[in-house]
Write an enzyme that holds these catalytic residues in place. Structure first.
Site: not given
Ligand code: ARG
Length: 300
Positions: A190, A284
């Protein structure tokens, strides 16, 4: 120059360093949306951080998350809570639920079926809150995970989750320019795992997470950006939130903390090690309800 911070922190004396801004940095109160990790777990794997055989200590995750929430409040920020739902272990990562700027909100459409139900769950909550122009994304869009508002520009990532078509959808919906960036390292799946906004003009980021073309674009757009080290990046140190002065960031990002301090910011270190097992950190867990930057500017 002496700055006083909320009780509990030591009074910090900031020497005049060469990177210190001429005008001291000013925090502004923010509105955040968060989701308690009541149902947090790692029982599937959709990014390289997630190992379902490594057990999660949920009580510890709750403690760490509560510390994050109370820290935001102690620094004057408002936190609204969305109830988590059983069977949605990643719902704690509120940043992925959408993008809200002014009176417009676009709720997410997730890449993986494991998280798909979070889109409608958050959408319902946004609707109950009476967000006026609320629309569900048509394209694959993981909200503030991949879309970062910096001043009057939105930086957007593709490569692992949100699509380029989603970037165009966001541009039309918010009527703000969107710069598309490509992520190339699966650990930084991300945008918010490799970049944070510091203020309306500046960012901190980890260049190796981006394609060569995106690195060139970022170097041109942000010549004064703070560049993170490998050591900062691999503890998701860039997954932070800045209010203009205070930077809420992993306490493991020791280089970044030092650099931020040298630039006149006040880093506030936090331990979210249990949430890191799902590939998540401070940012996150935090969706921001942004003021419309165009209106804020007119009012100033
Ligand atoms: N396990 C989640 C995923 O892979 C983690 C998300 C983390 N969120 C973020 N904004 N990076 O989607």
């Amino acid at each position: 120059m002496i700055r006083a911070y909320p009780s509990g922190d030591t009074l910090t004396s900031v020497a005049t360093l060469h990177n210190e801004p001429a005008i001291p940095r000013q925090p502004s109160p923010r509105r955040f949306v968060m989701c308690r990790p009541d149902h947090f777990d790692v029982f599937y794997s959709i990014n390289p951080w997630m190992d379902p055989t490594d057990p999660v200590d949920r009580a510890r995750a709750l403690d760490q998350w509560e510390t994050l929430r109370s820290t935001f409040e102690r620094y004057g920020h408002q936190v609204d809570l969305v109830p988590g739902e059983p069977g949605l272990p990643d719902m704690v990562f509120a940043a992925n639920s959408g993008l809200i700027v002014g009176d417009r909100a676009l709720s997410a459409r997730f890449t993986h079926p494991e998280r798909a139900a979070e889109g409608p769950a958050y959408h319902r909550w946004f609707a109950e809150r009476g967000l006026t122009e609320l629309v569900g994304a048509q394209e694959v869009n993981e909200g503030e995970g991949d879309f970062l508002l910096v001043g009057e520009r939105i930086l957007a990532a593709t490569g692992f989750r949100s699509s380029v078509a989603a970037h165009r959808e966001v541009e039309r919906f918010f009527d703000l320019p969107v710069v598309s960036l490509e992520l190339v390292d699966p650990r930084f799946y991300h945008l918010d795992t490799a970049m944070m906004a510091l203020d309306d003009e500046n960012i901190a980021y980890f260049p190796p997470a981006f394609s060569a073309a995106s690195r060139t674009a970022l170097a041109e757009l942000y010549p004064n950006a703070i560049v993170a080290t490998d050591a900062d990046a691999v503890v998701l140190g860039l997954n932070g939130v800045c209010d203009g002065l205070n930077v809420f960031v992993s306490d493991r990002a020791v280089d970044l903390i030092e650099t931020l301090r040298g630039h006149g910011y006040n880093p506030v270190g936090l331990d979210l090690s249990e949430l890191l097992k799902a590939g998540g950190g401070v940012k996150c867990c935090t969706l921001e309800i942004h003021d419309d930057p165009r209106i804020a500017e007119n009012a100033a």
